[in-house]
Design a protein around this motif. Sequence first.
Motif, mmCIF file in Angstrom:
data_model
loop_
_atom_site.group_PDB
_atom_site.id
_atom_site.type_symbol
_atom_site.label_atom_id
_atom_site.label_comp_id
_atom_site.label_asym_id
_atom_site.label_seq_id
_atom_site.Cartn_x
_atom_site.Cartn_y
_atom_site.Cartn_z
ATOM 1 N N SER A 24 -3.139 3.372 -6.011
ATOM 2 C CA SER A 24 -4.481 3.595 -6.553
ATOM 3 C C SER A 24 -5.217 4.704 -5.800
ATOM 4 C CB SER A 24 -5.302 2.307 -6.530
ATOM 5 O OG SER A 24 -5.569 1.886 -5.209
ATOM 6 N N LEU A 25 -4.800 4.971 -4.575
ATOM 7 C CA LEU A 25 -5.418 6.050 -3.790
ATOM 8 C C LEU A 25 -4.809 7.410 -4.106
ATOM 9 C CD1 LEU A 25 -5.588 4.243 -0.347
ATOM 10 C CD2 LEU A 25 -7.484 4.669 -1.918
ATOM 11 N N ALA A 26 -3.612 7.400 -4.681
ATOM 12 C CA ALA A 26 -2.891 8.649 -4.938
ATOM 13 C C ALA A 26 -3.254 9.289 -6.278
ATOM 14 C CB ALA A 26 -1.391 8.385 -4.890
ATOM 15 N N ARG A 27 -4.080 8.635 -7.055
ATOM 16 C CA ARG A 27 -4.470 9.187 -8.355
ATOM 17 C C ARG A 27 -5.284 10.459 -8.178
ATOM 18 N NH1 ARG A 27 -7.205 4.451 -11.684
ATOM 19 N NH2 ARG A 27 -8.041 6.316 -12.588
ATOM 20 N N GLU A 28 -5.346 11.261 -9.218
ATOM 21 C CA GLU A 28 -6.134 12.489 -9.178
ATOM 22 C C GLU A 28 -7.602 12.177 -8.865
ATOM 23 O OE1 GLU A 28 -7.255 15.948 -12.311
ATOM 24 O OE2 GLU A 28 -5.150 15.330 -12.248
ATOM 25 N N ALA A 29 -8.117 11.150 -9.532
ATOM 26 C CA ALA A 29 -9.459 10.636 -9.232
ATOM 27 C C ALA A 29 -9.259 9.255 -8.599
ATOM 28 C CB ALA A 29 -10.298 10.532 -10.499
ATOM 29 N N PRO A 30 -9.224 9.173 -7.258
ATOM 30 C CA PRO A 30 -8.924 7.902 -6.593
ATOM 31 C C PRO A 30 -9.829 6.762 -7.056
ATOM 32 C CG PRO A 30 -8.979 9.669 -4.995
ATOM 33 C CD PRO A 30 -9.483 10.238 -6.300
ATOM 34 N N CYS A 31 -9.212 5.629 -7.277
ATOM 35 C CA CYS A 31 -9.912 4.410 -7.664
ATOM 36 C C CYS A 31 -9.295 3.281 -6.844
ATOM 37 C CB CYS A 31 -9.747 4.168 -9.166
ATOM 38 S SG CYS A 31 -10.582 2.685 -9.739
ATOM 39 N N PRO A 32 -9.710 3.155 -5.576
ATOM 40 C CA PRO A 32 -9.060 2.207 -4.681
ATOM 41 C C PRO A 32 -9.075 0.773 -5.213
ATOM 42 C CG PRO A 32 -10.655 3.550 -3.492
ATOM 43 C CD PRO A 32 -10.832 3.834 -4.947
ATOM 44 N N LEU A 33 -7.914 0.135 -5.132
ATOM 45 C CA LEU A 33 -7.774 -1.270 -5.491
ATOM 46 C C LEU A 33 -7.361 -2.040 -4.240
ATOM 47 C CD1 LEU A 33 -5.789 -0.937 -8.841
ATOM 48 C CD2 LEU A 33 -8.235 -1.378 -8.556
ATOM 49 N N VAL A 34 -7.916 -3.226 -4.094
ATOM 50 C CA VAL A 34 -7.552 -4.083 -2.971
ATOM 51 C C VAL A 34 -6.382 -4.952 -3.395
ATOM 52 C CG1 VAL A 34 -8.329 -5.930 -1.442
ATOM 53 C CG2 VAL A 34 -9.898 -4.086 -2.056
ATOM 54 N N GLU A 35 -5.318 -4.876 -2.625
ATOM 55 C CA GLU A 35 -4.119 -5.676 -2.864
ATOM 56 C C GLU A 35 -4.275 -6.973 -2.082
ATOM 57 O OE1 GLU A 35 -0.797 -6.806 -4.415
ATOM 58 O OE2 GLU A 35 -1.170 -4.674 -4.679
ATOM 59 N N LEU A 36 -4.373 -8.097 -2.788
ATOM 60 C CA LEU A 36 -4.527 -9.380 -2.113
ATOM 61 C C LEU A 36 -3.195 -9.882 -1.565
ATOM 62 C CD1 LEU A 36 -7.014 -11.136 -4.527
ATOM 63 C CD2 LEU A 36 -7.510 -9.895 -2.421
ATOM 64 N N GLY A 37 -2.110 -9.446 -2.172
ATOM 65 C CA GLY A 37 -0.793 -9.731 -1.634
ATOM 66 C C GLY A 37 -0.329 -11.159 -1.822
ATOM 67 N N ARG A 38 0.628 -11.517 -1.006
ATOM 68 C CA ARG A 38 1.260 -12.821 -1.107
ATOM 69 C C ARG A 38 0.755 -13.724 0.002
ATOM 70 N NH1 ARG A 38 7.442 -11.290 -2.083
ATOM 71 N NH2 ARG A 38 7.610 -12.580 -0.246
ATOM 72 N N CYS A 39 0.835 -15.031 -0.257
ATOM 73 C CA CYS A 39 0.432 -16.001 0.755
ATOM 74 C C CYS A 39 1.247 -17.270 0.559
ATOM 75 C CB CYS A 39 -1.065 -16.283 0.689
ATOM 76 S SG CYS A 39 -1.605 -17.109 -0.816
ATOM 77 N N SER A 40 1.179 -18.146 1.529
ATOM 78 C CA SER A 40 1.903 -19.413 1.447
ATOM 79 C C SER A 40 1.207 -20.338 0.444
ATOM 80 C CB SER A 40 1.941 -20.090 2.820
ATOM 81 O OG SER A 40 0.635 -20.517 3.181
ATOM 82 N N VAL A 41 1.918 -21.368 0.022
ATOM 83 C CA VAL A 41 1.341 -22.357 -0.898
ATOM 84 C C VAL A 41 0.136 -23.024 -0.253
ATOM 85 C CG1 VAL A 41 1.789 -24.540 -2.095
ATOM 86 C CG2 VAL A 41 3.521 -22.738 -2.100
ATOM 87 N N GLU A 42 0.235 -23.336 1.021
ATOM 88 C CA GLU A 42 -0.886 -23.970 1.720
ATOM 89 C C GLU A 42 -2.113 -23.063 1.729
ATOM 90 O OE1 GLU A 42 -3.349 -26.553 3.494
ATOM 91 O OE2 GLU A 42 -1.391 -26.982 2.636
ATOM 92 N N THR A 43 -1.928 -21.781 1.974
ATOM 93 C CA THR A 43 -3.057 -20.842 1.955
ATOM 94 C C THR A 43 -3.660 -20.773 0.559
ATOM 95 O OG1 THR A 43 -2.150 -19.563 3.768
ATOM 96 C CG2 THR A 43 -3.742 -18.453 2.376
#
Length: 52
Positions: A24-43
């Motif tokens: 998302s940062l590499a686009r011609e017009a950057p539009c940053p996205l937050v990647e929440l990613g992976r987590c454990s089942v407990e989290t």
Amino acid sequence: MKELRAELAKAGITLPSLGLDPVSLAREAPCPLVELGRCSVETARRLAAVLR
């Protein structure tokens, strides 16, 4: 992202993959996205409880 990480920490939650999506940062017009990613089942359960 820092604010989200801090608020999650106050609730005792850590998302280990939390970060900025590089594509998302590499686009011609950057539009940053937050990647929440992976987590454990407990989290995921703790996150759901906090959101309730």
